[in-house]
Design an enzyme around this catalytic site. Structure first.
Site, short mmCIF file in Angstrom:
data_model
loop_
_atom_site.label_atom_id
_atom_site.label_comp_id
_atom_site.label_asym_id
_atom_site.label_seq_id
_atom_site.Cartn_x
_atom_site.Cartn_y
_atom_site.Cartn_z
N LYS A 29 0.90 -1.48 0.05
CA LYS A 29 -0.16 0.38 0.19
C LYS A 29 0.83 1.13 0.02
O LYS A 29 0.30 2.53 -0.85
CB LYS A 29 -0.90 0.40 1.23
CG LYS A 29 -0.19 -0.07 3.06
CD LYS A 29 -1.41 -0.39 3.66
CE LYS A 29 -0.25 -0.11 5.22
NZ LYS A 29 -0.03 1.23 5.30
N THR A 30 2.28 1.81 1.04
CA THR A 30 2.68 2.10 0.96
C THR A 30 3.41 2.80 -0.32
O THR A 30 3.56 3.93 -1.31
CB THR A 30 3.84 2.25 1.86
OG1 THR A 30 3.69 1.73 3.04
CG2 THR A 30 4.72 3.39 2.15
N ASP A 214 -3.54 7.55 4.77
CA ASP A 214 -3.38 5.91 4.94
C ASP A 214 -3.29 5.52 6.56
O ASP A 214 -4.08 6.52 7.13
CB ASP A 214 -1.82 5.87 5.29
CG ASP A 214 -0.88 4.45 4.81
OD1 ASP A 214 -1.92 4.16 4.56
OD2 ASP A 214 -0.28 4.55 5.24
N GLU A 215 -3.98 4.37 6.68
CA GLU A 215 -4.23 3.65 8.01
C GLU A 215 -5.70 4.01 7.65
O GLU A 215 -5.77 4.42 9.22
CB GLU A 215 -3.99 3.92 8.86
CG GLU A 215 -1.91 3.30 8.82
CD GLU A 215 -1.75 1.83 8.63
OE1 GLU A 215 -3.14 0.83 8.39
OE2 GLU A 215 -0.80 1.15 8.23
N GLN A 245 -7.32 -5.02 9.59
CA GLN A 245 -6.43 -4.48 10.76
C GLN A 245 -6.77 -2.72 11.63
O GLN A 245 -5.79 -2.06 12.21
CB GLN A 245 -4.78 -3.87 10.14
CG GLN A 245 -4.63 -5.15 8.99
CD GLN A 245 -2.71 -4.80 8.22
OE1 GLN A 245 -2.10 -4.94 9.24
NE2 GLN A 245 -3.34 -4.90 7.33
N ARG A 602 2.16 -10.82 10.08
CA ARG A 602 3.67 -9.52 10.47
C ARG A 602 4.83 -10.97 9.91
O ARG A 602 6.19 -10.77 10.28
CB ARG A 602 4.44 -10.05 11.78
CG ARG A 602 3.18 -8.50 12.83
CD ARG A 602 3.06 -7.61 12.42
NE ARG A 602 1.94 -7.46 11.13
CZ ARG A 602 1.82 -6.82 10.59
NH1 ARG A 602 2.34 -5.73 9.82
NH2 ARG A 602 -0.29 -6.61 9.72
#
Length: 668
Positions: A29-30, A214-215, A245, A602
């Site tokens: 996504k970044t 973002d997020e 998330q 993770r």
């Protein structure tokens, strides 16, 4: 990841209207956000100064800015805003301070400052400080939900709610008198400003032609509204998020904000990023199977081209001591036998208290580790002292800052003197700092006490003048020498070595202030702005330790979000730990399941869960149940250990084999 996949390309190139990118864990996504910023500037003719990208941490904002910078040439990126929500709010308040009734150089209260002020108000007006933390948390929730003191008072039903709402009223009034705002105000004040002054909103909407967030699943009610107002009817925005998330409900985050977007912006285009570039297919299958037990507005399935991967291990241990010992020896074996760097290994847990035992075991086995969430650089006493001096220099109305430093180093100004000073300042309706140098003060206390206050007031006023006239950093260095602060630390530390280390933090703070002023290409960052930025950084981040150090990483699952490691151990997979007892009692395990999902995703190559059959709790030994989340994982992908009683000979053989492996590697 140099090439974008088709879904990522679609997300980058769509600028025809509002857009939601549902980005699964590890789906790049970044890259999408940074490439989209570059695409808007290079291909769509937008100027960098009209683009705003917002995220939640300073670290994420820094990384994003660096990555965008590598995609642009020279001046193309000048004026681009990549910041946290709170930094954006701070900039709005700073630019509109006159309209809001603040003087320049207003202070920002962190959690400790706010708690001290609430404590003081409750002592003075409510006869005690019972429940300060509860009231502080309630005020924070009200601010995040855009509830004003007047609305909180009107809605209060119980005596406790009435007390909290009344404290909220006094607290806000006192903040304004101190020319200060608190952390939650950095979002609330801009929202209220835009609601009450459409002309100001219009000006900011004209300035921000495109917004990226973002997020997005971590936004609370006030952050959602701030974005909604800034993008306006044009709705030129891209938000990136993952409802699976969302693990910050306790901080006011609302994953339902993702669904709310569809209602508020019917033309919303949704793109799913489901290809994962981080984990093996087996790990992703486990994550997908687990999270499918939660209700979903948007359905997605993560997939990977990185192969199926090793089985997921689930290790049952006798008790918590055996669990920590097993993880430590397992990690030692990974490092020595398989040459795995320490830094490729992470140990995750639900609560900070779980780290103590594993730390002892790692120390015993001489395994280097880094524990996330230690004391923040800005939380250190010497740094808070100096920051209070800085705050007082840029905002003389900050009574809180004055009360912290008026006796640091000791000036023999006691509580009785300060009480008289406070009474006089209230009568005169001036700040404590102003009251220190007023002639009338002499009528309220003995000459020697009055003289001490006046000396302090004149001295600080002189430092303020030097900061305004000359090079402020030189003036501040001179102030620290003048205070003889190093000697003060020596008197209050157990050794000269500790005093020297703490003094080193003071000079590091000075360098940070200088760098903040020097870094601005436009040369417009004033001393006041630099202080405000440092105060905000104080609240938003802990000092980053050298990230390339080769150490095993220990952290809570919450702290692991956004990170990835080849080898991950998740401790305490038990009922009442994960899921947490409070969520079981409240019948709200969905967020705990999302937390387990974050822990699983993770891991890049290997994932190990551990749990204890028995655990000591409050002095008693209790039987533990394995976490329900283990039952929700695909059984064919799990490899269980320790569930049957292994014969003693087998245990000894396994132990001897491990020892001989280690000896042969050490050449013995």
């Amino acid at each position: 990841m140099s090439q974008l996949n088709p879904r990522q390309q679609e997300a980058v190139h769509y600028i025809g209207g509002p857009m939601l990118v549902l980005a699964g864990a590890g789906s790049g996504k970044t890259s999408v956000i940074t490439r989209k910023i570059a695409y808007l500037i290079k291909e769509c003719g937008l100027r960098a100064q009209n683009i705003v990208a917002v995220t939640f941490t300073n670290k994420a904002a820094r990384e994003m800015k660096e990555r965008v910078g590598s995609l642009l040439r020279g001046a193309e990126g000048r004026g681009l805003t990549v910041s946290t929500f709170h930094n954006l709010g701070l900039n709005i308040i700073r630019k509109e301070h006159q309209r809001l009734g603040y003087k320049p150089g207003f202070s920002i209260f962190d959690q400790n400052d706010a708690q001290a002020l609430i404590n003081e108000l409750m002592h003075k007006d409510y006869g005690g400080d019972d429940g300060v933390e509860g009231i502080q948390s309630q005020i924070s929730s009200w601010k995040n939900d855009l509830i004003t003191p007047e609305e909180a008072l009107a809605a209060a039903k119980t005596p406790q709610q009435q007390t909290a709402a009344s404290v909220y009223t006094h607290y806000n009034r006192t903040l304004k008198a101190y020319n200060a705002v608190d952390f939650d105000d950095l979002i609330l004040i801009p929202v209220l400003l835009f609601q009450n002054h459409p002309d100001v909103l219009e000006k900011w909407q004209f300035r921000i032609r495109y917004m990226l967030v973002d997020e997005y699943q971590d936004t609370n009610a006030s952050q959602y509204l701030l974005v909604k107002m800034l993008v306006g009817n044009q709705a030129r925005f891209t938000v990136v998020g993952d409802d699976d998330q969302s693990i910050y409900a306790w901080r006011g985050a609302r994953p339902e904000n993702l669904a709310q977007l569809k209602e508020d912006f019917p033309a919303l285009k949704v793109v799913m990023l489901e290809q994962n570039y981080r984990s093996t297919s087996r790990i992703l299958k486990a994550a997908n199977t687990l999270i499918a037990n939660n209700p979903h507005v948007f359905e997605k399935q993560l997939w990977s081209e990185l192969g199926y991967g090793d089985p997921i291990r689930v290790i049952r241990c006798r008790n918590e001591d055996a669990e920590a010992e097993r993880v430590a020896t397992d990690i030692q074996n990974l490092h020595l036998k398989h040459r795995i760097p320490w830094k490729d290994i992470a140990i995750l847990y639900r609560g900070n208290h779980q780290s103590r035992l594993i730390e002892l075991k790692l120390q015993h086995h001489q395994i280097p580790y880094h524990l996330s969430g230690g004391t923040s650089f800005f939380g250190r006493q010497e740094v808070k002292d100096l920051m209070s001096y800085f705050r007082l220099l840029v905002n003389p109305d900050d009574d809180n800052a004055l009360l912290r430093v008026i006796n640091v180093p000791r000036r023999e100004i006691g509580p009785a003197t300060l009480e008289k000073l406070s009474t006089y300042a209230k009568q005169r309706d001036v700040s404590l700092f102003s009251a220190c140098t007023e002639m009338g003060l002499a009528e309220h206390m003995e000459p020697r006490y009055c003289e001490r206050l006046q000396r302090f007031g004149h001295w600080l006023e002189n430092v303020r003048k030097q900061c305004a006239q000359n090079e402020p950093i030189a003036a501040l260095r001179s102030m620290v020498m003048d205070l003889d602060y190093e000697n003060w630390l020596r008197q209050n530390c157990s050794s000269d070595e500790i005093a020297a280390k703490r003094m080193g933090n003071v000079w590091f703070l000075m360098d940070s202030l200088k760098n903040t002023m020097d870094r601005d290409e436009t040369g417009k960052t004033t001393f006041e702005d630099a202080i405000a930025k440092l105060v905000l950084r104080d609240m938003l981040e802990r000092q980053e330790e050298e990230e390339d150090a080769d150490r095993v990483q220990l952290m809570t699952i919450h702290a692991s979000k956004g990170l990835e490691y080849p080898h991950v151990y998740v401790l305490g997979m038990e009922e009442e730990i994960l899921p947490h007892r409070s969520s079981i009692e409240a019948d709200s395990v969905d967020e705990e399941r999302r937390l387990a999902y974050v822990a699983i995703t993770r891991a890049k190559r290997n994932l190990t869960f551990t749990f204890a059959a028995r655990r000591r709790q409050f002095g008693e030994i209790i039987d533990c149940l394995p976490s329900r989340f283990l039952d929700e994982l695909p059984s064919e992908d799990l490899e269980w250990e320790g569930t049957e009683d292994v014969p003693v000979e087998q245990k000894q053989a396994r132990g001897n084999s491990a020892l001989s492996d280690i000896r042969s590697m050490l050449g013995r």
